[in-house]
Each structure stands twice: as C-alpha cells, then as structure tokens.
Design a protein around this motif. Structure first.
Motif, PDB file in Angstrom:
ATOM      1  N   ASP A 105       0.815  -1.220   0.000  1.00  0.00           N
ATOM      2  CA  ASP A 105       0.000   0.000   0.000  1.00  0.00           C
ATOM      3  C   ASP A 105       0.843   1.262   0.000  1.00  0.00           C
ATOM      4  O   ASP A 105       1.815   1.354   0.745  1.00  0.00           O
ATOM      5  CB  ASP A 105      -0.868   0.034   1.284  1.00  0.00           C
ATOM      6  CG  ASP A 105      -2.280  -0.414   0.968  1.00  0.00           C
ATOM      7  OD1 ASP A 105      -2.544  -0.706  -0.219  1.00  0.00           O
ATOM      8  OD2 ASP A 105      -3.092  -0.464   1.913  1.00  0.00           O
ATOM      9  N   GLY A 106       0.461   2.229  -0.817  1.00  0.00           N
ATOM     10  CA  GLY A 106       1.134   3.529  -0.806  1.00  0.00           C
ATOM     11  C   GLY A 106       2.372   3.582  -1.685  1.00  0.00           C
ATOM     12  O   GLY A 106       3.015   4.621  -1.775  1.00  0.00           O
ATOM     13  N   LEU A 107       2.721   2.470  -2.332  1.00  0.00           N
ATOM     14  CA  LEU A 107       3.895   2.468  -3.205  1.00  0.00           C
ATOM     15  C   LEU A 107       3.462   2.485  -4.670  1.00  0.00           C
ATOM     16  O   LEU A 107       2.477   1.841  -5.035  1.00  0.00           O
ATOM     17  CB  LEU A 107       4.751   1.218  -2.957  1.00  0.00           C
ATOM     18  CG  LEU A 107       5.924   1.389  -1.988  1.00  0.00           C
ATOM     19  CD1 LEU A 107       5.403   1.737  -0.618  1.00  0.00           C
ATOM     20  CD2 LEU A 107       6.797   0.156  -1.957  1.00  0.00           C
ATOM     21  N   ARG A 108       4.215   3.196  -5.480  1.00  0.00           N
ATOM     22  CA  ARG A 108       3.965   3.169  -6.925  1.00  0.00           C
ATOM     23  C   ARG A 108       5.288   3.328  -7.659  1.00  0.00           C
ATOM     24  O   ARG A 108       6.253   3.880  -7.101  1.00  0.00           O
ATOM     25  CB  ARG A 108       2.986   4.279  -7.324  1.00  0.00           C
ATOM     26  CG  ARG A 108       3.537   5.667  -7.154  1.00  0.00           C
ATOM     27  CD  ARG A 108       2.732   6.704  -7.948  1.00  0.00           C
ATOM     28  NE  ARG A 108       3.148   8.050  -7.591  1.00  0.00           N
ATOM     29  CZ  ARG A 108       4.209   8.662  -8.117  1.00  0.00           C
ATOM     30  NH1 ARG A 108       4.957   8.052  -9.013  1.00  0.00           N
ATOM     31  NH2 ARG A 108       4.523   9.884  -7.734  1.00  0.00           N
ATOM     32  N   PRO A 109       5.339   2.887  -8.939  1.00  0.00           N
ATOM     33  CA  PRO A 109       6.581   3.033  -9.709  1.00  0.00           C
ATOM     34  C   PRO A 109       6.925   4.512  -9.910  1.00  0.00           C
ATOM     35  O   PRO A 109       6.024   5.333 -10.085  1.00  0.00           O
ATOM     36  CB  PRO A 109       6.261   2.379 -11.059  1.00  0.00           C
ATOM     37  CG  PRO A 109       5.032   1.560 -10.838  1.00  0.00           C
ATOM     38  CD  PRO A 109       4.284   2.202  -9.715  1.00  0.00           C
ATOM     39  N   ALA A 110       8.204   4.837  -9.883  1.00  0.00           N
ATOM     40  CA  ALA A 110       8.647   6.221 -10.062  1.00  0.00           C
ATOM     41  C   ALA A 110       8.572   6.619 -11.531  1.00  0.00           C
ATOM     42  O   ALA A 110       8.688   5.773 -12.423  1.00  0.00           O
ATOM     43  CB  ALA A 110      10.072   6.372  -9.565  1.00  0.00           C
ATOM     44  N   GLU A 111       8.395   7.906 -11.765  1.00  0.00           N
ATOM     45  CA  GLU A 111       8.494   8.430 -13.125  1.00  0.00           C
ATOM     46  C   GLU A 111       9.942   8.810 -13.412  1.00  0.00           C
ATOM     47  O   GLU A 111      10.758   8.897 -12.488  1.00  0.00           O
ATOM     48  CB  GLU A 111       7.602   9.672 -13.266  1.00  0.00           C
ATOM     49  CG  GLU A 111       6.126   9.326 -13.240  1.00  0.00           C
ATOM     50  CD  GLU A 111       5.256  10.541 -12.980  1.00  0.00           C
ATOM     51  OE1 GLU A 111       5.732  11.678 -13.174  1.00  0.00           O
ATOM     52  OE2 GLU A 111       4.102  10.341 -12.564  1.00  0.00           O
ATOM     53  N   ALA A 112      10.237   9.084 -14.692  1.00  0.00           N
ATOM     54  CA  ALA A 112      11.608   9.471 -15.064  1.00  0.00           C
ATOM     55  C   ALA A 112      12.036  10.690 -14.248  1.00  0.00           C
ATOM     56  O   ALA A 112      11.300  11.677 -14.166  1.00  0.00           O
ATOM     57  CB  ALA A 112      11.679   9.778 -16.558  1.00  0.00           C
ATOM     58  N   GLY A 113      13.204  10.605 -13.638  1.00  0.00           N
ATOM     59  CA  GLY A 113      13.767  11.751 -12.921  1.00  0.00           C
ATOM     60  C   GLY A 113      13.104  12.076 -11.600  1.00  0.00           C
ATOM     61  O   GLY A 113      13.444  13.075 -10.962  1.00  0.00           O
ATOM     62  N   GLU A 114      12.166  11.238 -11.147  1.00  0.00           N
ATOM     63  CA  GLU A 114      11.369  11.616  -9.978  1.00  0.00           C
ATOM     64  C   GLU A 114      12.198  11.632  -8.683  1.00  0.00           C
ATOM     65  O   GLU A 114      11.946  12.457  -7.797  1.00  0.00           O
ATOM     66  CB  GLU A 114      10.159  10.683  -9.839  1.00  0.00           C
ATOM     67  CG  GLU A 114       9.037  11.327  -9.045  1.00  0.00           C
ATOM     68  CD  GLU A 114       7.747  10.532  -9.039  1.00  0.00           C
ATOM     69  OE1 GLU A 114       7.682   9.443  -9.649  1.00  0.00           O
ATOM     70  OE2 GLU A 114       6.790  11.003  -8.396  1.00  0.00           O
ATOM     71  N   PHE A 115      13.185  10.743  -8.581  1.00  0.00           N
ATOM     72  CA  PHE A 115      14.030  10.767  -7.373  1.00  0.00           C
ATOM     73  C   PHE A 115      14.781  12.103  -7.294  1.00  0.00           C
ATOM     74  O   PHE A 115      14.843  12.733  -6.243  1.00  0.00           O
ATOM     75  CB  PHE A 115      15.029   9.601  -7.388  1.00  0.00           C
ATOM     76  CG  PHE A 115      14.398   8.260  -7.133  1.00  0.00           C
ATOM     77  CD1 PHE A 115      14.239   7.787  -5.845  1.00  0.00           C
ATOM     78  CD2 PHE A 115      13.959   7.467  -8.185  1.00  0.00           C
ATOM     79  CE1 PHE A 115      13.653   6.545  -5.596  1.00  0.00           C
ATOM     80  CE2 PHE A 115      13.373   6.235  -7.952  1.00  0.00           C
ATOM     81  CZ  PHE A 115      13.216   5.769  -6.656  1.00  0.00           C
ATOM     82  N   THR A 116      15.348  12.519  -8.429  1.00  0.00           N
ATOM     83  CA  THR A 116      16.114  13.773  -8.440  1.00  0.00           C
ATOM     84  C   THR A 116      15.191  14.970  -8.247  1.00  0.00           C
ATOM     85  O   THR A 116      15.553  15.950  -7.600  1.00  0.00           O
ATOM     86  CB  THR A 116      16.904  13.913  -9.757  1.00  0.00           C
ATOM     87  OG1 THR A 116      17.561  12.678 -10.014  1.00  0.00           O
ATOM     88  CG2 THR A 116      17.934  15.017  -9.659  1.00  0.00           C
ATOM     89  N   ARG A 117      13.988  14.862  -8.808  1.00  0.00           N
ATOM     90  CA  ARG A 117      13.029  15.954  -8.626  1.00  0.00           C
ATOM     91  C   ARG A 117      12.713  16.140  -7.139  1.00  0.00           C
ATOM     92  O   ARG A 117      12.631  17.258  -6.643  1.00  0.00           O
ATOM     93  CB  ARG A 117      11.739  15.654  -9.399  1.00  0.00           C
ATOM     94  CG  ARG A 117      10.803  16.823  -9.336  1.00  0.00           C
ATOM     95  CD  ARG A 117       9.650  16.692 -10.324  1.00  0.00           C
ATOM     96  NE  ARG A 117       9.036  17.993 -10.478  1.00  0.00           N
ATOM     97  CZ  ARG A 117       8.581  18.494 -11.599  1.00  0.00           C
ATOM     98  NH1 ARG A 117       8.672  17.810 -12.708  1.00  0.00           N
ATOM     99  NH2 ARG A 117       8.049  19.676 -11.639  1.00  0.00           N
ATOM    100  N   ARG A 118      12.569  15.035  -6.427  1.00  0.00           N
ATOM    101  CA  ARG A 118      12.318  15.134  -4.986  1.00  0.00           C
ATOM    102  C   ARG A 118      13.531  15.720  -4.263  1.00  0.00           C
ATOM    103  O   ARG A 118      13.365  16.489  -3.315  1.00  0.00           O
ATOM    104  CB  ARG A 118      11.931  13.757  -4.432  1.00  0.00           C
ATOM    105  CG  ARG A 118      10.548  13.347  -4.919  1.00  0.00           C
ATOM    106  CD  ARG A 118      10.032  12.083  -4.287  1.00  0.00           C
ATOM    107  NE  ARG A 118       8.645  11.867  -4.708  1.00  0.00           N
ATOM    108  CZ  ARG A 118       7.818  11.006  -4.148  1.00  0.00           C
ATOM    109  NH1 ARG A 118       8.221  10.246  -3.144  1.00  0.00           N
ATOM    110  NH2 ARG A 118       6.585  10.886  -4.584  1.00  0.00           N
TER     111      ARG A 118
END
Ligand SMILES: Nc1nc2c(ncn2[C@@H]2O[C@H](COP(=O)(O)OP(=O)(O)OP(=O)(O)O)[C@@H](O)[C@H]2O)c(=O)[nH]1
Ligand SMILES: [K+]
Ligand SMILES: [Mg+2]
Length: 432
Positions: A105-118
């Motif tokens: 629950d609460g997990l989803r696949p990341a979008e491109a660049g989403e880790f760096t965006r965060r």
C-alpha cells in the motif's frame, strides 16, 4: 521519518538487466515500512548494509537474498526516507521484487527523474546541481564528465550565491542611504567603493559570459572537412573517426550529404563533418550537397581544408591539410600539415593540432562552465547592474538590484523556473 504525506516511489535504479547486481530504490514516507514488510530481519541502523532474504509481503515466497540498507530523511539523496535493495541482477529476480513492491500500500513506480526531482524539491540539490547530475548521466567524454561533476558539485551555484550575497550587500547600502536622505539623490551618499564593487561584479559576470558554454562539451566542436572532390575528405573523416562512416571511392562527387561522426579525441568531444567536394558545374543533386557544404563551413568551429591554400574560405578557423601525402612528395609550405589517411602518416600530429585548437574553444579543465540557461539568467542579472548606472534616483537603483537578484535566482532555481522543471527532470531515466 519525513511525513511528507506523498506517494512512496520505487524503481530499478541500476542499468538494464541481466547484470551482476541490480539496485532498486524506494523513496517516500512508506519506504521503511516497505523494507520491513519485505525482509525477515529486525530494523537496523541507517546506512548499515545487511544481508536479508526478501519475501513477498502477501504470499511469503522467497524472492532473493539481497543486501539491504536504508537512509532516514532528510539525510538522504531525496531528502525522504530511502531504502535500497541490492539484488542479484537477473530479470526474473528484479521483476518479482518490483511486483512485490507494487503489492504494498502507498507504493507506486517512479516516473523518469522523480528521485532527483524530490531531491530538488526537498532542497538537497539546487537546479544547477540537478542539471549537472543530468549531464553526468549523459557524459561520454572525460571533459564532459569533469564539467558535469563540477556543476553537480555546486561550482556554478557557489559562484552565483557569492554574487547574490554581494548584490544584497550593495542593496543594503542603498537602503541605508535612502533612510538618511530626503531627496534620494544618487550623487550623494554612495561611496566610491560601492561603485567599484558594482563594477567588479559586472566584470566578473561579463568574463564568465564570454567563456564557451558547457553545451560545447555536449554537442562537440564542429569540424568541417572540406575541399575539392576526390581530395580525400571522406578518407580523412574515416581515419579520424576510426570507422567507415563515409563512402570512399575514386569517383569525384561521391559524397553529397553531410556526414556527421561524433568522435572523442584526447578526451574532448568533436563532431566531425564530411562534406560534398566543392566544384563548379556539378549536377543538380551534387549542387544541393555543395550548398550544404557552404552552410556547414559557416557553422564550423574548425575547418580541415583539403584544397589549395589560396582557396581556403576562412584561414583563421582552418587547419590547411595537404592530403594523400604518400602520393604527393611535393611539400606545400602554406599547408599546416601533410597527412596520409592511407598510410597514417602524420595522423597523430593532426590529432594534436585538433586538440590544441579545441583547448581555446572548450571550457578549460577546472574552469566554471555554465550552460545556455545560466548564461541567459546571468546576462539578465548583469543588465540590471548596468541599469543602476543610469538610474535617476536611489529607489530605482534599489529596484534594479532586487531584479538582479531575481535573475540570479533562476540559476539555482529559487525563482521563475517552473516551466523548465519538467523538461529537466524528463532528461533523467526512470530510477534516477
Ligand atoms: N594513396 C592515397 N589515396 C588516398 C588517400 N586518401 C584518399 N585516397 C584515395 O582518393 C580517392 C578519393 O578519396 P575520398 O576519400 O573518397 O575523397 P573525397 O574527397 O571524399 O571525395 P568526394 O566525396 O568525391 O568529394 C579514393 O580512391 C581514396 O582511396 C591517401 O591518403 N593516400
Ligand atoms: K571520391
Ligand atoms: Mg567524400
């Protein structure tokens, strides 16, 4: 734990499988809970790797023996809680672990660049540093890698922050003057040291603006190989590129289209361009090719000219090459170099000449290099500094200095950059 109340994202952050090891990253408020659900061992200290059996949180089936570790926000790459799973890098292993994460629950696949965006949104990196990271992932040559690493490490950010501080100090002086003068008269109040500091800032910005932009490292220096038909242009391109990029034949007019071969030489990026031979009386198609040659010559950083020295279209930008040296014993004193693409004679020297030319045209090692976006912002900032000189009163001076800082803010992403965020983070792959 950072209670951001947002999704927890996960992705394969390492390269395409199969590989010895695959790294799956999980970031967000549920990252540590997810790790707990996957593993059978008690929680450990952050940043301590442990070996664990990963199991499906629902069925309990063993998925892999993996090295796991976690980082608690805000002291993590993204600024959120982060877990890392170092798996065996087989496709089925990765697929089963990603499926298990999806079931939580609460997990989803990341979008491109989403880790760096965060990372950016949580203040772990500023915009210039994030651009450096994007460049680092795409770097193909030593010079690209160095410039990207410097940008990612804050070389530009630190410089701009220093300017920001100094502009703020100048603005503070103006405010103080305004408080004490009724008239707001520019002529009175501001000491000559104030004007000197303003001039110094403008000069520092100007000298950075006059240097080659970082894009030159990415796109490569444009080297047009030109001259009459059958001069040996395509042969030279292939010899420099180290591959059969262009067709070679003894028929004059073989090459018609521009042929581009990106090539790293001595750690510097070049875009080698073969062109149609220049001559009068060519047929219709060859004539189109020749007009492309002329355009390519206009845009070239360096021209390798294989024709008669007196016909060279732009000597300052050119290296005059006497080609087919093995066939032609006559030495032309006006040529910069005699080479043979067939025997390899003097090819090493030609490469040295190219590297020497590149040094003046590319950002230097250790030099702070900026990209076109930074250039535009710094240009704008400098024009606001210039505006202070003609400002009729101190209120306008104060406003120009404020606008100068707003312009500089764009470099590090504190203002006016919303439109470019999607473009930047879209350059990253999924998992970064
Ligand atoms: N011996 C010798 N022959 C060469 C050398 N370079 C090119 N040639 C020959 O010269 C002929 C023309 O070479 P290309 O490389 O096709 O010449 P080009 O300038 O690209 O010709 P166009 O595309 O038709 O304008 C071919 O037969 C090559 O093998 C060289 O250094 N030595
Ligand atoms: K030819
Ligand atoms: Mg050719």
């Amino acid at each position: 734990m950072t209670g951001t109340g947002r999704d927890t994202i996960y992705a394969l952050s390492s390269g395409s499988p199969p590989a010895a090891v695959a790294i799956v990253r999980i970031s967000g408020p549920a990252a540590l809970v997810a790790l707990q659900q996957l593993t059978d061992i008690a929680p450990a200290l952050p940043r301590h790797a442990r070996l664990a059996t990963l199991r499906h949180p629902v069925g309990g089936e063993a998925l892999d023996r993996a090295l796991v570790l976690h980082f608690t926000g805000p002291d993590s790459a993204t600024g959120e809680d982060v877990a890392e799973l170092h798996l065996h890098g087989g496709r089925a292993v990765i697929a089963s672990v990603l499926a298990a994460l999806c079931s939580i629950d609460g997990l989803r696949p990341a979008e491109a660049g989403e880790f760096t965006r965060r990372s950016f949104e949580n203040g772990r990196v500023d915009l210039a540093e994030a651009e450096g990271l994007a460049d680092l992932l795409l770097a193909e040559t030593e010079s690209q890698r160095r410039a990207a690493l410097a940008l990612a490490g804050g070389s530009v950010s630190h410089l701009v922050e220093d300017w920001q501080r100094r502009v703020l100090a100048l603005a503070a002086d103006v405010e103080a003057c305004l408080d004490f003068s009724d008239e707001g008269d520019v002529a009175e109040g501001l000491p000559s040291s104030w004007h000197e500091e303003l001039a110094r800032l403008a000069e520092e910005m100007g000298s950075l603006l006059s240097r080659p932009a970082i894009e030159r490292l990415r796109d490569g220096l444009r080297v047009s190989i030109a001259g009459p038909p059958n001069a040996g242009k395509s042969s030279l391109l292939n010899a420099l590129a180290g591959r059969e990029a262009a067709i070679i034949s003894d028929i004059a007019g073989t090459t018609r289209d521009l042929i581009e071969a990106p090539t790293a030489i001595g750690g510097a990026p070049f875009l080698l361009i073969d062109t149609a031979g220049l001559r009068d009386g060519a047929d219709e198609i060859e004539a189109i090719g020749i007009s492309r040659t002329r355009l390519s010559l206009e845009q070239a950083d360096i021209i390798l000219w294989l024709g008669a020295p007196c016909d060279c279209p732009d000597p300052p930008r050119s290296i005059i090459v006497q080609a087919k040296a093995d066939l032609n014993p006559r030495i032309d004193a006006r040529a910069d170099i005699r080479v043979s693409a067939v025997t390899g004679q003097n090819m090493g020297k030609l490469i040295e000449l190219l590297i020497a030319r590149a040094e003046g045209l590319l950002p230097k090692e250790g030099e702070v290099a900026i990209n076109a976006r930074h250039q535009a912002a710094i240009q704008e900032a400098r024009s606001f500094l210039d505006d202070t000189k003609s400002a009729p009163d101190l209120l306008i001076v104060a406003e120009s200095l404020r606008l100068c800082r707003v312009a500089l803010d764009k470099v590090t992403g504190r203002a006016g950059v919303e439109d470019m965020l999607d473009a930047l983070f879209g350059r990253f792959c999924i998992g970064k």
